[in-house]
Design a protein around this motif. Sequence first.
Motif, PDB file in Angstrom:
ATOM      1  N   ASP A   2       0.819  -1.210   0.000  1.00 20.33           N
ATOM      2  CA  ASP A   2       0.000   0.000   0.000  1.00 20.33           C
ATOM      3  C   ASP A   2       0.856   1.263   0.000  1.00 20.33           C
ATOM      4  N   LEU A   3       1.957   1.243   0.731  1.00 19.21           N
ATOM      5  CA  LEU A   3       2.857   2.383   0.769  1.00 19.21           C
ATOM      6  C   LEU A   3       3.480   2.628  -0.610  1.00 19.21           C
ATOM      7  N   ARG A  20       0.972   4.159  -2.905  1.00 16.10           N
ATOM      8  CA  ARG A  20       0.797   5.585  -2.606  1.00 16.10           C
ATOM      9  C   ARG A  20       1.956   6.411  -3.161  1.00 16.10           C
ATOM     10  N   LEU A  21       3.188   5.929  -2.979  1.00 19.09           N
ATOM     11  CA  LEU A  21       4.357   6.642  -3.509  1.00 19.09           C
ATOM     12  C   LEU A  21       4.299   6.758  -5.028  1.00 19.09           C
ATOM     13  N   GLU A  26       1.518   6.711  -6.859  1.00 20.28           N
ATOM     14  CA  GLU A  26       0.412   7.605  -7.195  1.00 20.28           C
ATOM     15  C   GLU A  26       0.782   9.076  -7.053  1.00 20.28           C
ATOM     16  N   ILE A  27       1.672   9.414  -6.120  1.00 23.90           N
ATOM     17  CA  ILE A  27       2.049  10.827  -5.962  1.00 23.90           C
ATOM     18  C   ILE A  27       3.224  11.225  -6.857  1.00 23.90           C
ATOM     19  N   GLU A  56       9.997   5.092   4.519  1.00 25.16           N
ATOM     20  CA  GLU A  56       9.240   5.255   3.277  1.00 25.16           C
ATOM     21  C   GLU A  56      10.196   5.520   2.111  1.00 25.16           C
TER      22      GLU A  56
END
Length: 85
Positions: free
Chosen positions: A27-28, A31-32, A34-35, A71
């Motif tokens: 999931d992390l 997210r990374l 996607e940004i 992260e």
Amino acid sequence: MSLDKLPSHQWATVLDLARPTDVEGHDLVLRLTEIGFVPGEAVRIVASGLPGREPLAVRLGHTTFALRRHEAAFIRVTPGAEHHG
């Protein structure tokens, strides 16, 4: 090298992101991605907190993100960048 190991103020190019097998890591990384942390993007660490260099202020394009070191460790980079803002 992973982004968390990159010296401050040095441009780098994103090569890839880790492919964790656990749900939290997956999931992390999603997210990374996607940004905007995708292969070919120029990044640099513009500041870091004390103590322990946590969090990292990471410049990506025209945006600055705060990332925890664990992260940033998911992001693989190579020093140097052809195109940066």
